[in-house]
Design a protein around this motif. Structure first.
Motif, short mmCIF file in Angstrom:
data_model
loop_
_atom_site.label_atom_id
_atom_site.label_comp_id
_atom_site.label_asym_id
_atom_site.label_seq_id
_atom_site.Cartn_x
_atom_site.Cartn_y
_atom_site.Cartn_z
N SER A 284 31.53 -15.76 4.72
CA SER A 284 29.98 -16.22 4.51
C SER A 284 30.01 -16.78 5.56
O SER A 284 29.36 -18.52 4.94
N VAL A 285 29.78 -16.94 6.81
CA VAL A 285 29.62 -18.09 7.98
C VAL A 285 28.51 -16.80 8.86
O VAL A 285 29.03 -15.68 9.11
N VAL A 286 27.56 -17.92 8.66
CA VAL A 286 26.89 -17.51 10.14
C VAL A 286 26.56 -17.99 11.45
O VAL A 286 27.30 -19.38 11.84
N VAL A 287 27.14 -16.89 12.12
CA VAL A 287 27.37 -16.91 14.19
C VAL A 287 26.11 -17.15 14.34
O VAL A 287 25.62 -16.28 15.15
N PHE A 288 25.95 -18.51 15.35
CA PHE A 288 25.08 -18.66 16.49
C PHE A 288 25.72 -18.56 17.45
O PHE A 288 25.00 -17.84 18.29
N GLY A 289 27.05 -18.85 17.79
CA GLY A 289 27.31 -19.01 19.10
C GLY A 289 27.42 -20.08 19.12
O GLY A 289 26.91 -21.15 18.81
N THR A 290 27.20 -20.12 21.05
CA THR A 290 26.81 -21.19 22.21
C THR A 290 25.28 -21.21 22.32
O THR A 290 24.66 -20.43 21.98
N VAL A 291 25.00 -22.18 21.48
CA VAL A 291 23.19 -22.23 22.14
C VAL A 291 23.30 -23.62 23.35
O VAL A 291 23.46 -24.52 23.25
N GLU A 292 21.97 -23.00 23.94
CA GLU A 292 21.20 -23.80 24.65
C GLU A 292 20.68 -24.54 23.55
O GLU A 292 19.05 -24.59 23.01
N ARG A 293 20.55 -25.74 24.45
CA ARG A 293 20.30 -27.35 24.13
C ARG A 293 18.84 -27.17 23.98
O ARG A 293 17.91 -27.96 23.03
N SER A 294 18.05 -26.77 24.57
CA SER A 294 16.35 -27.17 24.75
C SER A 294 15.95 -25.51 24.63
O SER A 294 14.75 -26.10 24.02
N ARG A 295 16.47 -24.63 23.83
CA ARG A 295 15.95 -23.91 23.07
C ARG A 295 16.29 -24.36 21.55
O ARG A 295 15.55 -23.78 20.96
N GLY A 296 17.46 -23.85 21.15
CA GLY A 296 17.96 -24.31 19.82
C GLY A 296 18.08 -22.89 19.81
O GLY A 296 18.12 -21.96 20.12
N ALA A 297 18.39 -22.86 18.07
CA ALA A 297 17.93 -20.89 17.42
C ALA A 297 17.51 -21.11 15.88
O ALA A 297 17.53 -21.74 15.30
N LYS A 298 17.45 -20.10 15.38
CA LYS A 298 17.12 -19.91 14.02
C LYS A 298 16.93 -18.77 13.34
O LYS A 298 17.59 -17.19 14.26
N THR A 299 17.86 -18.53 12.41
CA THR A 299 17.87 -17.12 11.33
C THR A 299 17.56 -17.49 10.50
O THR A 299 17.88 -18.84 9.24
#
Length: 391
Positions: A284-299
């Motif tokens: 039960s883990v969502v893996v984003f990994g390393t995200v660039e601060r300026s871009r963010g991430a979404k799922t």
């Protein structure tokens, strides 16, 4: 007359001189027919009935130890005999790991004599079988090296079976039960003094009770001298998702007073989660990994609700950690298969321009966490972990 006598004399002197010269030239030369340029008869050894040193390992070089206790100090002594007629010399060669020759007696073994070679080792292995070897060098020309071997079966003073307990697809509204066995070998009195659930968050859902094994149950384990039977109970209502629990046991056997039982598996119910490849359902883990601060991430994940309570169930976001970095929102419910299943989209976002943070799941940087609260009678909470770091 005088001339003739003088001539005869000169001839005799010449003959004598020639003979002397020839004798001086060949006097030191060995007869070409003598073997190896030695005097006649030299170098021809007489026939001998001597055998020299002759090594014999009494009772053989391979010893079946039988059953050995894991982590115990063990040894076996081999007896070497000299069946020859000259002294036998032994020297230590290569040995396997955790094996030493501690009592190889110094000096030569006289003809007809014996000496002991003792192999000492600690039975350190995770397997069910063991084998230790040692090499002994000798001056026996027929047997310059002897390999000794000890082998057997590994057991424990106290053994927990199974060591890892898997509870697969446990219905959230039903719970589960499983049996574990604690065996003692060469132990007359076996007791569990205490046990502790290390994951305090779910510890209240587990119980573990022990009773003495019956005679038939004890006989099922060859070599066991004592046994306890444990009943592990997983109560209904454990949050949907993976089961991660560990139990530390303390027994009355000093050599094995602390044991560990790992419990894994999954809890399933009328509510389940599906998602893209970045979602690891087992944990039960969502893996984003390393995200660039300026871009963010979404799922986006999808919560599926089925069963007789599906239309009465309400879902709300109860917990977000860290709340200043993660945005979490539940979308409008959608019907699937003519209303047999209700689907709720769950959008998870790492905000652009959020603070720098590490939530990659180490001891120092725990996962981010989302908890969905439900009104389902069996599934009260749905935890979701989020693995990410913002750079």
């Amino acid at each position: 007359m005088k001339i003739w006598i003088l001539t005869i004399g000169i001839l005799l002197v010449g003959v004598a001189a020639g003979a002397s010269s020839a004798w001086l030239e060949f006097a030191s030369t060995t007869n070409q027919f003598e073997p190896h340029n030695q005097p006649l008869g030299a170098g021809i050894a007489p026939v001998s009935d001597r055998t020299g040193p002759q090594v014999v390992v009494v009772d053989g070089t391979d010893f079946d130890f039988g059953v050995g206790q894991r982590q115990a100090a063990m040894h076996h002594t081999f007896v070497f005999r000299n069946d020859g007629d000259e002294p036998l010399r032994l020297t230590q060669g290569a040995t396997t790991c955790k094996c030493t020759l501690s009592e190889l007696k110094a000096g030569d073994v006289p003809p007809g004599g014996t000496t002991e070679v003792r192999l000492d080792f600690k039975l350190v292995t995770m397997g069910e079988q063991f084998r230790q070897t040692a090499e002994i060098h000798t001056n026996d020309p027929r047997r310059p090296s002897v390999t000794l071997a000890i082998h057997g079966t590994v057991t424990d003073l106290v053994r927990l079976e199974p060591g890892d307990l898997v509870l697969s697809n446990v219905p959230s509204n039903e719970g589960a039960k499983a049996a574990v066995h604690l065996y003692g070998f060469e132990v007359k009195d076996l007791q569990v003094l205490s046990h502790e659930f290390t994951n305090q968050e779910t510890a209240s859902f587990f119980t573990l009770d022990w009773r003495p094994a019956t005679g038939d149950e004890l006989r099922e384990k060859p070599g066991a001298s004592a046994a306890l039977v444990g009943t592990l109970t997983l109560k209904p209502g454990l949050p949907l998702g993976p089961i991660n629990q560990t139990i530390h046991l303390q027994t009355n056997v000093a050599e094995a007073d602390k044991l560990e039982l790992a419990i894994s598996g999954s809890v399933v119910s009328d509510i389940s989660i599906v998602g893209p490849s970045s979602f690891i359902e087992k944990h039960s883990v969502v893996v984003f990994g390393t995200v660039e601060r300026s871009r963010g991430a979404k799922t986006t994940l999808r919560l599926l609700v089925k069963g007789p309570h599906r239309r009465e169930v309400k879902l709300t976001v109860q917990e977000i950690d860290p709340a200043d970095v993660l945005n979490v929102s539940l979308g409008e419910v959608q019907e699937i298969n003519a209303g047999v299943v209700l689907m709720y989209p769950l959008e998870i976002e790492i905000r652009p321009d959020s603070r720098l943070i590490n939530r990659m799941g180490s001891e120092q940087a725990k996962y981010g966490r989302i908890v969905i609260e439900t009104t389902h009678p069996a599934v009260k909470k749905i935890p979701i972990n989020v693995k990410f770091a913002v750079e």
